[in-house]
Design an enzyme around this catalytic site. Structure first.
Site, PDB file in Angstrom:
ATOM      1  N   ASP A 115     -77.345   4.526   3.050  1.00  0.00           N
ATOM      2  CA  ASP A 115     -78.454   4.139   2.178  1.00  0.00           C
ATOM      3  C   ASP A 115     -77.805   3.440   0.988  1.00  0.00           C
ATOM      4  O   ASP A 115     -77.334   4.083   0.052  1.00  0.00           O
ATOM      5  CB  ASP A 115     -79.272   5.359   1.738  1.00  0.00           C
ATOM      6  CG  ASP A 115     -80.507   4.935   0.967  1.00  0.00           C
ATOM      7  OD1 ASP A 115     -80.508   3.807   0.420  1.00  0.00           O
ATOM      8  OD2 ASP A 115     -81.481   5.713   0.905  1.00  0.00           O
ATOM      9  N   CYS A 157     -87.115 -13.235   2.205  1.00  0.00           N
ATOM     10  CA  CYS A 157     -87.900 -14.211   2.962  1.00  0.00           C
ATOM     11  C   CYS A 157     -89.353 -14.163   2.473  1.00  0.00           C
ATOM     12  O   CYS A 157     -90.275 -13.961   3.252  1.00  0.00           O
ATOM     13  CB  CYS A 157     -87.804 -13.936   4.453  1.00  0.00           C
ATOM     14  SG  CYS A 157     -88.172 -12.236   4.886  1.00  0.00           S
ATOM     15  N   ASP A 172     -76.072  -0.595   6.808  1.00  0.00           N
ATOM     16  CA  ASP A 172     -77.521  -0.577   7.030  1.00  0.00           C
ATOM     17  C   ASP A 172     -77.939   0.885   7.128  1.00  0.00           C
ATOM     18  O   ASP A 172     -77.101   1.775   7.263  1.00  0.00           O
ATOM     19  CB  ASP A 172     -77.935  -1.361   8.269  1.00  0.00           C
ATOM     20  CG  ASP A 172     -79.344  -1.940   8.114  1.00  0.00           C
ATOM     21  OD1 ASP A 172     -79.501  -3.145   7.853  1.00  0.00           O
ATOM     22  OD2 ASP A 172     -80.317  -1.149   8.233  1.00  0.00           O
ATOM     23  N   ALA A 193     -77.340  -5.185   6.095  1.00  0.00           N
ATOM     24  CA  ALA A 193     -76.642  -6.146   6.948  1.00  0.00           C
ATOM     25  C   ALA A 193     -77.258  -6.425   8.321  1.00  0.00           C
ATOM     26  O   ALA A 193     -77.066  -7.495   8.877  1.00  0.00           O
ATOM     27  CB  ALA A 193     -75.206  -5.694   7.149  1.00  0.00           C
ATOM     28  N   PRO A 205     -79.664  -7.492  11.356  1.00  0.00           N
ATOM     29  CA  PRO A 205     -78.841  -7.560  12.571  1.00  0.00           C
ATOM     30  C   PRO A 205     -77.498  -8.281  12.400  1.00  0.00           C
ATOM     31  O   PRO A 205     -76.763  -8.404  13.373  1.00  0.00           O
ATOM     32  CB  PRO A 205     -79.746  -8.332  13.540  1.00  0.00           C
ATOM     33  CG  PRO A 205     -80.548  -9.236  12.665  1.00  0.00           C
ATOM     34  CD  PRO A 205     -80.799  -8.437  11.402  1.00  0.00           C
ATOM     35  N   GLY A 206     -77.195  -8.772  11.216  1.00  0.00           N
ATOM     36  CA  GLY A 206     -75.843  -9.295  11.017  1.00  0.00           C
ATOM     37  C   GLY A 206     -75.723 -10.803  10.913  1.00  0.00           C
ATOM     38  O   GLY A 206     -74.614 -11.334  10.959  1.00  0.00           O
ATOM     39  N   GLY A 207     -76.848 -11.491  10.780  1.00  0.00           N
ATOM     40  CA  GLY A 207     -76.805 -12.953  10.661  1.00  0.00           C
ATOM     41  C   GLY A 207     -75.943 -13.390   9.486  1.00  0.00           C
ATOM     42  O   GLY A 207     -75.026 -14.203   9.635  1.00  0.00           O
ATOM     43  N   LYS A 208     -76.246 -12.847   8.321  1.00  0.00           N
ATOM     44  CA  LYS A 208     -75.493 -13.276   7.130  1.00  0.00           C
ATOM     45  C   LYS A 208     -74.082 -12.715   7.140  1.00  0.00           C
ATOM     46  O   LYS A 208     -73.132 -13.415   6.818  1.00  0.00           O
ATOM     47  CB  LYS A 208     -76.245 -12.869   5.860  1.00  0.00           C
ATOM     48  CG  LYS A 208     -77.561 -13.615   5.738  1.00  0.00           C
ATOM     49  CD  LYS A 208     -78.268 -13.352   4.455  1.00  0.00           C
ATOM     50  CE  LYS A 208     -79.650 -13.992   4.499  1.00  0.00           C
ATOM     51  NZ  LYS A 208     -80.575 -13.301   5.447  1.00  0.00           N
TER      52      LYS A 208
HETATM   53  N1  SAH Z   1     -79.118  -9.521   6.238  1.00  0.00           N
HETATM   54  C1  SAH Z   1     -79.659  -9.397   7.580  1.00  0.00           C
HETATM   55  C2  SAH Z   1     -81.166  -9.117   7.560  1.00  0.00           C
HETATM   56  C3  SAH Z   1     -81.542  -7.904   6.741  1.00  0.00           C
HETATM   57  S1  SAH Z   1     -83.197  -7.338   6.951  1.00  0.00           S
HETATM   58  C4  SAH Z   1     -79.327 -10.662   8.335  1.00  0.00           C
HETATM   59  O1  SAH Z   1     -79.071 -11.711   7.733  1.00  0.00           O
HETATM   60  O2  SAH Z   1     -79.289 -10.625   9.572  1.00  0.00           O
HETATM   61  C5  SAH Z   1     -83.183  -5.971   5.876  1.00  0.00           C
HETATM   62  C6  SAH Z   1     -82.348  -4.808   6.374  1.00  0.00           C
HETATM   63  O3  SAH Z   1     -82.284  -3.850   5.308  1.00  0.00           O
HETATM   64  C7  SAH Z   1     -82.947  -4.052   7.561  1.00  0.00           C
HETATM   65  O4  SAH Z   1     -82.044  -4.084   8.644  1.00  0.00           O
HETATM   66  C8  SAH Z   1     -83.130  -2.631   7.033  1.00  0.00           C
HETATM   67  O5  SAH Z   1     -82.825  -1.631   7.992  1.00  0.00           O
HETATM   68  C9  SAH Z   1     -82.125  -2.596   5.897  1.00  0.00           C
HETATM   69  N2  SAH Z   1     -82.369  -1.542   4.884  1.00  0.00           N
HETATM   70  C10 SAH Z   1     -83.546  -1.112   4.402  1.00  0.00           C
HETATM   71  N3  SAH Z   1     -83.372  -0.145   3.489  1.00  0.00           N
HETATM   72  C11 SAH Z   1     -82.029   0.061   3.396  1.00  0.00           C
HETATM   73  C12 SAH Z   1     -81.221   0.943   2.632  1.00  0.00           C
HETATM   74  N4  SAH Z   1     -81.768   1.800   1.775  1.00  0.00           N
HETATM   75  N5  SAH Z   1     -79.877   0.876   2.783  1.00  0.00           N
HETATM   76  C13 SAH Z   1     -79.313  -0.012   3.653  1.00  0.00           C
HETATM   77  N6  SAH Z   1     -80.041  -0.869   4.398  1.00  0.00           N
HETATM   78  C14 SAH Z   1     -81.384  -0.839   4.278  1.00  0.00           C
END
Ligand code: SAH
Length: 403
Positions: A269, A338, A242, A219, A221-224
């Site tokens: 995780d 992305c 996260d 999640a 930084p939380g955009g979605k």
């Molecule tokens: N969805 C977010 C962007 C996510 S970027 C938005 O829209 O703003 C991917 C994210 O996955 C990162 O913050 C990373 O820390 C997280 N991540 C990576 N491995 C993870 C895991 N095993 N469990 C939970 N989060 C994880």
């Protein structure tokens, strides 16, 4: 320095691209875009021409008006109520002033400077013949010019510095000009969130409704997640996870700034979410996992290898395994990345639908110019935003239903 002799980052040749991108990356672009691969990879080296913002308010017109009072002219995007965009100004090369000396930025700093950010000391690799207060060229690590600015120090002082911090070059002429959104009152009041068009589409495909149980497994930084909660009118059971405390804190800051409440956030995780929270049952899950990020713009180079991409693939499938266990029957999962590699898009779908109780379903808000690649038969359950055609990041969304 003679301007016309300096390479421009917006005029890269095939040789330049071969120097900047690993053979594996070039192969993937060729495989995905065939005859148009050069167009596709070249577009990745530049930002999109439209810079999108999401309006975090039901009164979109009020926010547009407020932005205009703050000096920002935005246009409505017709297919998503909350989406607006700014036209990015490209540099007029004839207006570039003469400069003395050059400052070489590292790749990450270069990718910000190119869009107008100042160059900070830690991002400087070298300074060549630079005097304090001189107009200097900022070059990327491959020697192409990415902007012009005023140097804050002499090169001789830079070499002597033991701790490098602060601004090195104040950028006056970036290649592409994006207004500094973060300084606006509307940003600080949580009325806007810079978010790419495909990211918004991913959330619209999830179609979260008030009262549902919805999980964002990656999640921060939380955009979605903030868009999900907004669409749910903050009603229902909304979870954002996260993997680290630091990331979850960033997530909480975003939610706080956007005045989004009623979201349960936790360090997790998420690959093992089904084991950690065995009672959790969701209507909808979004997975936005780490990926090769080959669609992120501007990207001026990438040395990523196929091996690394396959590592991402293995990592990504683990989230889907957990999601398939948590989803209620007929529950929806949207997976977005992305990037443009088939390994992280169609092959993920293949693996998920072959080995997990998930089936592809058609996407409704189909804005991208491409569905699944031809040699996979997923049709419109895969949405591929093509950077050179759609003027967006390279971005892929896949949608599945629990069987
Ligand atoms: N969805 C977010 C962007 C996510 S970027 C938005 O829209 O703003 C991917 C994210 O996955 C990162 O913050 C990373 O820390 C997280 N991540 C990576 N491995 C993870 C895991 N095993 N469990 C939970 N989060 C994880």
């Amino acid at each position: 320095m003679v301007l016309r002799k300096v390479k421009r980052v917006d005029r890269l040749t095939l040789n330049d691209l071969e120097e900047r991108f690993s053979p594996d990356v070039l192969d993937i672009f060729k495989r995905v875009y065939h005859n148009n691969w050069l167009d596709a990879i070249t577009s990745i080296t530049k930002p999109s021409k439209r810079y999108f913002l999401r309006i975090n308010s039901t009164d979109v017109d009020y926010v547009i008006d407020k932005l205009s009072k703050e000096g920002l002219t935005v246009r409505k995007y017709p297919y998503i109520d909350e989406a607006v965009y700014i036209d990015v100004e490209y540099i007029n090369y004839d207006e570039i002033p003469n400069f003395n000396g050059a400052v070489i930025a590292d790749r990450f700093a270069a990718e910000s400077v190119i869009e107008g950010a100042n160059l900070y000391m830690p991002g400087v690799l070298h300074m060549i013949n630079v005097k304090k207060d001189d107009t200097v060229a900022v070059l990327d690590p491959f020697g192409a010019i990415i902007g012009i600015g005023i140097s804050r120090i002499d090169s001789s002082d830079f070499n002597k510095m033991s701790i490098r911090k602060g601004i090195a070059v104040t950028i006056t002429h970036p290649f592409y000009k994006i207004p500094s959104i973060r300084e606006l009152e509307s940003f600080n009041n949580g009325l806007i969130y810079p978010q790419s068009l495909p990211s918004m589409v991913a959330v619209k495909e999830l179609d979260p409704q008030p009262g549902e149980t919805v999980i964002d497994m990656c999640a921060s930084p939380g955009g979605k997640l903030s868009y999900i909660a907004f669409l749910m009118k903050m009603q229902g059971h909304i979870y954002g996870f996260d993997r680290s405390e630091r990331k979850v804190n960033i997530l909480r800051e975003t939610l706080k700034r956007l005045n989004i409440k009623n979201v349960h956030t936790d360090v997790m995780d998420s690959r093992y979410l089904d084991l950690k929270m065995p009672k959790l049952q969701a209507d909808k899950i979004i997975i936005d996992p780490p990926c090769s990020a080959l669609g992120v713009r501007p990207k001026i180079a990438s040395d990523i290898t196929l091996k690394k991409i396959l590592d991402y693939q293995q990592y990504q499938i683990q989230f889907l395994k957990a999601a398939s266990k948590i989803l209620k029957p007929n529950g929806i999962v949207v997976f977005s990345v992305c990037t443009i590699t088939p390994h992280e898009v169609e092959e993920i779908m293949l693996e998920a639908t072959n080995k997990l109780p998930l089936e592809p379903i058609k996407q409704e808000l189909f804005i991208a110019s491409r569905s699944s690649l031809n040699n996979y038969n997923f049709g419109k359950s895969v949405q591929r935003f093509q950077p050179h055609i759609d003027d967006t990041p390279g971005f892929s969304i896949i949608k599945m239903k629990k069987t």
